[in-house]
Write an enzyme that holds these catalytic residues in place. Structure first.
Site, mmCIF file in Angstrom:
data_model
loop_
_atom_site.group_PDB
_atom_site.id
_atom_site.type_symbol
_atom_site.label_atom_id
_atom_site.label_comp_id
_atom_site.label_asym_id
_atom_site.label_seq_id
_atom_site.Cartn_x
_atom_site.Cartn_y
_atom_site.Cartn_z
ATOM 1 N N LYS A 22 0.843 -1.212 0.000
ATOM 2 C CA LYS A 22 0.000 0.000 0.000
ATOM 3 C C LYS A 22 0.871 1.252 0.000
ATOM 4 O O LYS A 22 0.644 2.181 -0.772
ATOM 5 C CB LYS A 22 -0.892 0.000 1.258
ATOM 6 N N ASN A 23 1.886 1.273 0.867
ATOM 7 C CA ASN A 23 2.663 2.503 1.026
ATOM 8 C C ASN A 23 3.609 2.770 -0.143
ATOM 9 O O ASN A 23 4.172 3.854 -0.264
ATOM 10 C CB ASN A 23 3.410 2.477 2.362
ATOM 11 N N CYS A 116 -4.167 12.420 13.552
ATOM 12 C CA CYS A 116 -4.916 11.173 13.507
ATOM 13 C C CYS A 116 -4.658 10.417 14.809
ATOM 14 O O CYS A 116 -3.887 10.881 15.650
ATOM 15 C CB CYS A 116 -4.550 10.347 12.286
ATOM 16 N N ARG A 399 -8.218 -0.732 5.177
ATOM 17 C CA ARG A 399 -7.402 0.315 4.545
ATOM 18 C C ARG A 399 -6.043 -0.238 4.120
ATOM 19 O O ARG A 399 -5.418 0.300 3.208
ATOM 20 C CB ARG A 399 -7.160 1.465 5.525
HETATM 21 N N1 EPU Z 1 7.130 14.362 10.475
HETATM 22 C C1 EPU Z 1 7.422 15.664 10.774
HETATM 23 N N2 EPU Z 1 7.162 16.606 9.816
HETATM 24 C C2 EPU Z 1 6.630 16.289 8.604
HETATM 25 C C3 EPU Z 1 6.359 14.938 8.304
HETATM 26 C C4 EPU Z 1 6.608 13.997 9.272
HETATM 27 O O1 EPU Z 1 7.900 15.984 11.850
HETATM 28 O O2 EPU Z 1 6.452 17.190 7.795
HETATM 29 C C5 EPU Z 1 7.386 13.336 11.492
HETATM 30 C C6 EPU Z 1 6.170 12.521 11.852
HETATM 31 O O3 EPU Z 1 5.386 13.164 12.840
HETATM 32 C C7 EPU Z 1 6.797 11.243 12.351
HETATM 33 C C8 EPU Z 1 8.015 11.074 11.445
HETATM 34 O O4 EPU Z 1 8.277 12.384 10.921
HETATM 35 O O5 EPU Z 1 7.255 11.417 13.659
HETATM 36 C C9 EPU Z 1 7.840 10.116 10.308
HETATM 37 O O6 EPU Z 1 6.646 10.393 9.599
HETATM 38 P P1 EPU Z 1 6.575 10.191 8.039
HETATM 39 O O7 EPU Z 1 6.445 11.519 7.377
HETATM 40 O O8 EPU Z 1 7.679 9.307 7.588
HETATM 41 O O9 EPU Z 1 5.196 9.449 7.849
HETATM 42 P P2 EPU Z 1 4.392 9.408 6.516
HETATM 43 O O10 EPU Z 1 5.304 9.531 5.375
HETATM 44 O O11 EPU Z 1 3.239 10.359 6.614
HETATM 45 C C10 EPU Z 1 4.542 6.831 6.126
HETATM 46 C C11 EPU Z 1 3.589 5.671 6.092
HETATM 47 C C12 EPU Z 1 3.083 5.385 7.502
HETATM 48 C C13 EPU Z 1 4.293 5.065 8.375
HETATM 49 C C14 EPU Z 1 5.279 6.236 8.346
HETATM 50 C C15 EPU Z 1 6.558 5.957 9.101
HETATM 51 C C16 EPU Z 1 2.613 5.919 3.903
HETATM 52 C C17 EPU Z 1 1.421 6.151 3.074
HETATM 53 N N3 EPU Z 1 2.460 6.012 5.218
HETATM 54 O O12 EPU Z 1 3.786 7.940 6.605
HETATM 55 O O13 EPU Z 1 2.268 4.221 7.385
HETATM 56 O O14 EPU Z 1 3.875 4.838 9.693
HETATM 57 O O15 EPU Z 1 5.639 6.529 6.973
HETATM 58 O O16 EPU Z 1 7.191 4.838 8.590
HETATM 59 O O17 EPU Z 1 3.673 5.613 3.372
HETATM 60 C C18 EPU Z 1 0.604 2.712 8.002
HETATM 61 O O18 EPU Z 1 0.790 2.132 6.919
HETATM 62 O O19 EPU Z 1 -0.089 2.214 8.938
HETATM 63 C C19 EPU Z 1 1.199 4.025 8.213
HETATM 64 C C20 EPU Z 1 0.764 4.891 9.128
#
Ligand code: EPU
Length: 422
Positions: A22-23, A116, A399
Site C-alpha cells: 500500500k505505502n 490522527c 485500509r
Molecule cells: N514528520 C514531521 N514533519 C513532517 C512529516 C513527518 O515531523 O512534515 C514526522 C512525523 O510526525 C513522524 C516522522 O516524521 O514522527 C515520520 O513520519 P513520516 O512523514 O515518515 O510518515 P508518513 O510519510 O506520513 C509513512 C507511512 C506510515 C508510516 C510512516 C513511518 C505511507 C502512506 N504512510 O507515513 O504508514 O507509519 O511513513 O514509517 O507511506 C501505516 O501504513 O499504517 C502508516 C501509518
C-alpha cells in the site's frame, strides 16, 4: 460496518501470498500526475486507501481504471489541482499529490491532512522541501496552497525531530524531477517504498541517484513519459504474518516476503527465538520452542518499523518475561494498549515506552479497532486468546490489509467477517 469474530487456538500452517505494498502504491499512483503519458501500474492492492487515491486522481481529471490489481492511468490533459477535504480527511497519504501537482501544473491545493489517532502528523518537512526548490506555500482555509512559476533545484536537509519523513521525501523527489537543475536531499528517507517510487520515476525518464541512501540527487528534466511498473510486495503485511506464525506456534511460508526489506523484524523475531528460513521467493517462519522477551525500539528504515510496533506488542504480550517497546516515530501510537488490556494483557505505558509483562494466555473479549496497525495487533491477539474475540470498526484493517481474514482462514485460523450494528 463490518466486524471480525475470532476464535483463538489453531496453530497456523500453510502458505500465504503477500499483496502489493500500500505505502509503495500510493506515491507511485501520485507520480503518474507528473506525465501526459499512459502509465500502467501492476501489483496494486485492492484496498480502500488505494480507492481513495484513485478517486482523487479522477477528481483532478485523470482517466484511471483498476482491474485485477492493474491500474491504468491516462493523465493527458488533466487540469484539476485541488485535492478536496472530503477525500484527504479519509487518508493522510493524499498529501503526496502535492509535489507532482506543483511540478506539473505549477499550482496545487491540497487539504491539510490534520492529525490522527496515531498522534500529530505535521507537514513542516513537506513545506520545507518544496519551499527550498522555489515553491511559494501558504495555508489558506484549511488547504495547503502551493504555487511556483519555475521550480529550481537546491540542496535541502530534510531530517526532522523524529528522523526522516517518507512522504515528505517522496513529495520533494517528485517535484524535483521537473525542476530546473540539481536538487540534493540530505536526510532523505531510505524506506524501500522510496526506492520503489524512484525506480518508477527513472522508468518515466527521471534522473535520480542515491535512492535507498540518505542522500538523493535529482537532476531535473523537461518532461517525463508514461511507464509501466510493478509495485513491490508489502513488507508490513509480511511482518504481520511472521508474527501470526510466531504467536500461534505455527509454521507458515510467506510467499514474496523479501528478506532484504525485513532485516530488523527478522533480527528481533530471531532474538525472541522464532525460527526463520529464507526460501527462493519468500520466508518460512515457525515457532519450535518457547519464546523469550525482546526490547524493541522503532526507528526509521532500516530500523524496526513503527508500522510493526503494535503487532510486536501482541506477541510480547503472550511471551513470558518483561519486554520494553519504545516508539520513536509516533510517541503516542499506543491506542492498542488499552484494547489489549481488555483481553488480559499486562502493559504499562510510560511516555513513549510500553513495559509489557507477558501473560500465559489472553482471553477473548469485545474490542475496538482504532487504526490500521492497532487493528492488526488485535487480530493477532484474538488468534491465541482463549475463546471469542469480537473486533469492531475493522474498516481500519481494510485500509491496509487485503482480505486478511481469507488469508488467515486458509492457514487454519477461525476468523470470520460479519455485519456489525456499530
Ligand atoms: N514528520 C514531521 N514533519 C513532517 C512529516 C513527518 O515531523 O512534515 C514526522 C512525523 O510526525 C513522524 C516522522 O516524521 O514522527 C515520520 O513520519 P513520516 O512523514 O515518515 O510518515 P508518513 O510519510 O506520513 C509513512 C507511512 C506510515 C508510516 C510512516 C513511518 C505511507 C502512506 N504512510 O507515513 O504508514 O507509519 O511513513 O514509517 O507511506 C501505516 O501504513 O499504517 C502508516 C501509518
Amino acid at each position: 460496518m463490518d466486524k471480525f469474530i475470532v476464535e483463538g487456538g489453531p496453530k497456523l500452517k500453510g502458505t500465504v501470498e503477500l499483496s502489493g505494498s500500500k505505502n509503495s502504491a500510493l506515491p507511485i499512483l501520485a507520480a503518474t500526475l507528473l506525465t501526459d503519458g499512459k502509465c500502467v501500474i501492476k501489483n496494486v492492492p485492492p484496498l480502500s486507501d488505494v480507492y481513495t487515491m484513485l478517486k482523487i486522481m479522477r477528481v483532478l481529471g485523470v482517466r484511471v481504471n483498476m482491474e485485477d490489481g492493474v491500474v491504468t492511468a491516462e493523465p493527458r490533459g488533466y487540469s484539476g489541482c485541488t485535492a478536496p477535504y472530503k477525500l484527504v480527511k479519509t487518508m493522510r497519504a493524499s498529501v503526496c499529490v502535492l509535489g507532482p501537482l506543483l511540478a506539473k501544473l505549477k499550482r496545487a491545493e491540497v487539504s491539510m491532512p490534520g492529525g490522527c489517532v496515531i498522534g500529530p502528523r505535521p507537514i513542516n518537512l513537506h513545506i520545507k522541501g518544496l519551499s527550498a526548490i522555489g515553491a511559494d506555500i501558504k495555508i489558506e482555509h484549511g488547504y495547503i496552497v502551493a504555487a511556483a512559476k519555475q521550480l529550481k533545484g537546491s540542496r535541502v536537509y530534510l531530517g526532522g525531530k523524529f528522523g526522516s519523513s517518507v512522504l515528505a521525501t517522496a513529495n520533494l523527489i517528485m517535484a524535483a524531477t521537473l525542476a530546473k537543475g540539481r536538487t540534493v536531499i540530505e536526510g532523505a528517507a531510505c524506506e524501500p517504498e522510496i526506492h520503489d517510487l524512484v525506480s518508477f520515476l527513472i522508468k518515466m525518464g527521471a534522473k535520480i541517484k542515491g535512492h535507498g541512501t540518505p542522500i538523493i540527487e535529482i537532476d531535473g528534466v523537461k518532461s517525463l513519459h508514461g511507464a509501466e511498473h510493478s509495485v513491490i510486495y508489502d513488507r508490513i503485511e509480511a511482518g504481520t504474518f511472521m508474527i501470526a506464525a510466531a504467536i500461534t506456534g505455527g509454521d507458515i511460508v510467506i510467499r514474496h516476503a523479501n528478506i532484504n526489506y525485513l532485516g530488523a523484524i527478522i533480527d528481533e523475531l530471531q532474538s525472541a527465538g522464532v525460527k526463520i528460513t529464507s526460501l527462493k521467493d519468500g520466508l518460512r517462519v515457525r515457532k519450535t520452542r518457547s519464546l523469550k522477551p525482546v526490547d524493541v525500539t522503532t526507528l526509521a528504515y532500516p530500523g524496526f518499523p513503527t508500522d510493526m510496533q503494535a503487532q510486536m506488542m501482541a506477541l510480547m504480550g503472550v511471551t513470558k518475561g518483561i519486554s520494553v517497546i519504545t516508539e520513536k516515530i509516533y510517541p503516542e501510537r499506543f491506542m492498542h494498549v488499552s484494547e489489549l488490556a481488555r483481553m488480559g494483557a499486562q502493559i504499562i505505558l510510560e511516555g513513549s515506552n510500553a513495559i509489557v509483562k507477558g501473560v500465559t494466555r489472553l482471553s477473548g473479549a469485545p474490542v475496538m479497532a482504532s487504526d490500521l496497525r492497532a487493528s492488526a495487533a488485535l487480530v493477532l491477539a484474538g488468534l491465541v486468546a482463549k475463546g471469542r474475540t469480537e473486533i469492531t470498526r475493522i474498516y481500519h484493517l481494510d485500509r491496509g490489509y487485503h482480505s486478511i481474514e481469507e488469508k488467515l482462514v486458509r492457514l487454519g485460523a477461525r476468523i470470520r467477517r460479519e455485519k456489525s450494528e456499530e
